[in-house]
Design a protein around this motif. Structure first.
Motif, PDB file in Angstrom:
ATOM      1  N   ARG A 214      -3.371  -1.474   6.829  1.00  0.00           N
ATOM      2  CA  ARG A 214      -3.773  -1.240   8.215  1.00  0.00           C
ATOM      3  C   ARG A 214      -4.366  -2.497   8.822  1.00  0.00           C
ATOM      4  N   PHE A 215      -5.135  -3.249   8.053  1.00  0.00           N
ATOM      5  CA  PHE A 215      -5.673  -4.517   8.543  1.00  0.00           C
ATOM      6  C   PHE A 215      -4.541  -5.504   8.830  1.00  0.00           C
ATOM      7  N   VAL A 216      -3.558  -5.568   7.935  1.00  0.00           N
ATOM      8  CA  VAL A 216      -2.426  -6.472   8.138  1.00  0.00           C
ATOM      9  C   VAL A 216      -1.706  -6.127   9.431  1.00  0.00           C
ATOM     10  N   GLN A 217      -1.416  -4.848   9.620  1.00  0.00           N
ATOM     11  CA  GLN A 217      -0.723  -4.437  10.837  1.00  0.00           C
ATOM     12  C   GLN A 217      -1.569  -4.710  12.077  1.00  0.00           C
ATOM     13  N   ALA A 218      -2.882  -4.533  11.951  1.00  0.00           N
ATOM     14  CA  ALA A 218      -3.768  -4.823  13.083  1.00  0.00           C
ATOM     15  C   ALA A 218      -3.705  -6.301  13.452  1.00  0.00           C
ATOM     16  N   MET A 219      -3.674  -7.191  12.455  1.00  0.00           N
ATOM     17  CA  MET A 219      -3.589  -8.615  12.752  1.00  0.00           C
ATOM     18  C   MET A 219      -2.252  -8.978  13.394  1.00  0.00           C
ATOM     19  N   LEU A 220      -1.194  -8.320  12.972  1.00  0.00           N
ATOM     20  CA  LEU A 220       0.110  -8.560  13.596  1.00  0.00           C
ATOM     21  C   LEU A 220       0.105  -8.115  15.050  1.00  0.00           C
ATOM     22  N   ARG A 221      -0.598  -7.020  15.340  1.00  0.00           N
ATOM     23  CA  ARG A 221      -0.670  -6.554  16.731  1.00  0.00           C
ATOM     24  C   ARG A 221      -1.533  -7.485  17.578  1.00  0.00           C
ATOM     25  N   VAL A 222      -2.609  -8.009  17.004  1.00  0.00           N
ATOM     26  CA  VAL A 222      -3.413  -8.990  17.725  1.00  0.00           C
ATOM     27  C   VAL A 222      -2.566 -10.213  18.068  1.00  0.00           C
TER      28      VAL A 222
ATOM     29  N   THR B 102      -9.263 -12.641   2.858  1.00  0.00           N
ATOM     30  CA  THR B 102      -8.252 -13.424   2.151  1.00  0.00           C
ATOM     31  C   THR B 102      -7.165 -12.523   1.565  1.00  0.00           C
ATOM     32  N   ILE B 103      -7.539 -11.306   1.186  1.00  0.00           N
ATOM     33  CA  ILE B 103      -6.528 -10.351   0.722  1.00  0.00           C
ATOM     34  C   ILE B 103      -5.554 -10.051   1.854  1.00  0.00           C
ATOM     35  N   VAL B 104      -6.106  -9.828   3.051  1.00  0.00           N
ATOM     36  CA  VAL B 104      -5.267  -9.595   4.230  1.00  0.00           C
ATOM     37  C   VAL B 104      -4.378 -10.805   4.480  1.00  0.00           C
ATOM     38  N   ALA B 105      -4.959 -12.005   4.382  1.00  0.00           N
ATOM     39  CA  ALA B 105      -4.194 -13.222   4.637  1.00  0.00           C
ATOM     40  C   ALA B 105      -3.073 -13.414   3.622  1.00  0.00           C
ATOM     41  N   PHE B 106      -3.343 -13.150   2.348  1.00  0.00           N
ATOM     42  CA  PHE B 106      -2.288 -13.242   1.340  1.00  0.00           C
ATOM     43  C   PHE B 106      -1.129 -12.307   1.685  1.00  0.00           C
TER      44      PHE B 106
ATOM     45  N   SER C  31       2.806 -13.153   2.865  1.00  0.00           N
ATOM     46  CA  SER C  31       3.925 -12.616   2.092  1.00  0.00           C
ATOM     47  C   SER C  31       4.920 -11.855   2.965  1.00  0.00           C
ATOM     48  N   VAL C  32       4.400 -11.033   3.897  1.00  0.00           N
ATOM     49  CA  VAL C  32       5.282 -10.164   4.680  1.00  0.00           C
ATOM     50  C   VAL C  32       5.722 -10.800   5.988  1.00  0.00           C
ATOM     51  N   ALA C  33       4.969 -11.796   6.471  1.00  0.00           N
ATOM     52  CA  ALA C  33       5.322 -12.448   7.734  1.00  0.00           C
ATOM     53  C   ALA C  33       5.205 -13.966   7.587  1.00  0.00           C
ATOM     54  N   PRO C  34       5.982 -14.553   6.676  1.00  0.00           N
ATOM     55  CA  PRO C  34       5.845 -15.998   6.427  1.00  0.00           C
ATOM     56  C   PRO C  34       6.137 -16.844   7.658  1.00  0.00           C
ATOM     57  N   GLN C  35       6.956 -16.315   8.576  1.00  0.00           N
ATOM     58  CA  GLN C  35       7.261 -17.062   9.796  1.00  0.00           C
ATOM     59  C   GLN C  35       6.041 -17.236  10.686  1.00  0.00           C
TER      60      GLN C  35
ATOM     61  N   CYS D 263     -15.206  -0.467   2.791  1.00  0.00           N
ATOM     62  CA  CYS D 263     -15.383  -0.473   1.338  1.00  0.00           C
ATOM     63  C   CYS D 263     -14.250   0.285   0.653  1.00  0.00           C
ATOM     64  N   ASP D 264     -13.863   1.413   1.229  1.00  0.00           N
ATOM     65  CA  ASP D 264     -12.748   2.181   0.667  1.00  0.00           C
ATOM     66  C   ASP D 264     -11.461   1.361   0.687  1.00  0.00           C
ATOM     67  N   ALA D 265     -11.240   0.635   1.803  1.00  0.00           N
ATOM     68  CA  ALA D 265     -10.038  -0.204   1.898  1.00  0.00           C
ATOM     69  C   ALA D 265     -10.029  -1.261   0.809  1.00  0.00           C
TER      70      ALA D 265
END
Length: 261
Positions: free
Chosen positions: A67-75, A93-97, A101-105, A185-187
């Motif tokens: 969800r964080f990854v998708q949120a950053m893509l929407r930003v 950094t987990i989000v960044a990794f 990986s999923v959006a190298p472009q 924390c759960d995430a």
């Protein structure tokens, strides 16, 4: 400096030039990045508060790394960021990794402070217990959590000689929405690692020699799996890298951008 909201996420932007997306960690906000602004003044910085954190505390449903990854893509889409340098701390950094990986472009480079691919299995029960404490005890629980983080995640030198840095870490955690922090924390407790072998962009990883969350040996092992990655270890530094050692972090970032980019 301007602040706007993208799907309830508070996002600070400043400057012009190449885009830099900065992703804070658990208990952080966009303020974690203020110590790096002197180095990034020739860039356009995009500094969101992750869903559940800071001014983006209002969220519905569970939070996850995806969800964080998708949120950053929407930003990035909302602010017309097509290619950016990523700078991240801790959980960020987990989000960044995963983004690399999923959006190298999208990702021109990675600069990661206190990096980890995912929490070790031994740490996951503690994160879940911390989430329950935040939920059940509210503000009082957040104060106790903040005090524990200061003791366990900053260096002995920081605690002894940098009261302003200690106050910043404590305030950052204490002022989090208890429910949003619990969901974060759960995430983190449920985080799964990205494959570092898929990362092809220039990468710098910086950690402290007293960082118990991203210890030097663990960071070096990650670096060995990323082609050309550079690892720097800061002496007398804990996990809140940019706050504990701002000058050293700025110097590391300047060297990285000058040499690799």
């Amino acid at each position: 400096m301007a602040t706007q909201f993208v799907e309830r996420m508070a996002v600070e932007t400043d400057g012009s030039g190449d885009d830099v997306l900065l992703i804070h960690g658990l208990g952080g906000t966009s303020n974690v990045w203020m110590p790096l602004m002197p180095t990034l003044m020739r860039h356009r910085t995009v500094r969101p508060d992750l869903p559940g954190s800071g001014r983006s505390a209002r969220v519905e449903g569970p939070l996850t790394i995806d969800r964080f990854v998708q949120a950053m893509l929407r930003v990035c889409a909302a602010l017309h960021v097509e290619r950016a340098h990523l700078v991240a701390h801790s959980m960020g950094t987990i989000v960044a990794f995963h983004l690399a990986s999923v959006a190298p472009q999208l990702v021109r480079s990675l600069t990661l402070f206190g990096p980890l691919l995912s929490p070790p299995d031994a740490a996951r029960p503690g994160l879940k217990a911390r989430a329950e404490k935040a939920r059940s005890e509210g503000e009082a629980g957040m104060q106790a959590i903040a005090d524990g983080i200061v003791q366990g995640a900053t260096s002995s030198e920081t605690r002894a000689r940098q009261p302003a840095a200690v106050a910043m870490v404590r305030e950052s955690v204490m002022r989090q929405c208890a429910d949003g922090y619990a969901r974060s924390c759960d995430a983190l407790a449920g985080a799964q690692p990205a494959d570092p072998n898929l990362i092809a962009c220039p990468t710098l990883m910086v950690t402290g020699d007293e960082d118990a969350i991203a210890p030097p040996q663990a960071v070096r092992l990650i670096g060995e799996r990323i082609s050309g990655a550079r690892v720097e270890i800061l002496p007398r530094c804990g996990h809140w890298t940019t706050i504990e050692k701002p000058s050293e972090c700025n110097d590391a970032l300047k060297r990285f951008y000058a040499r690799r980019l």
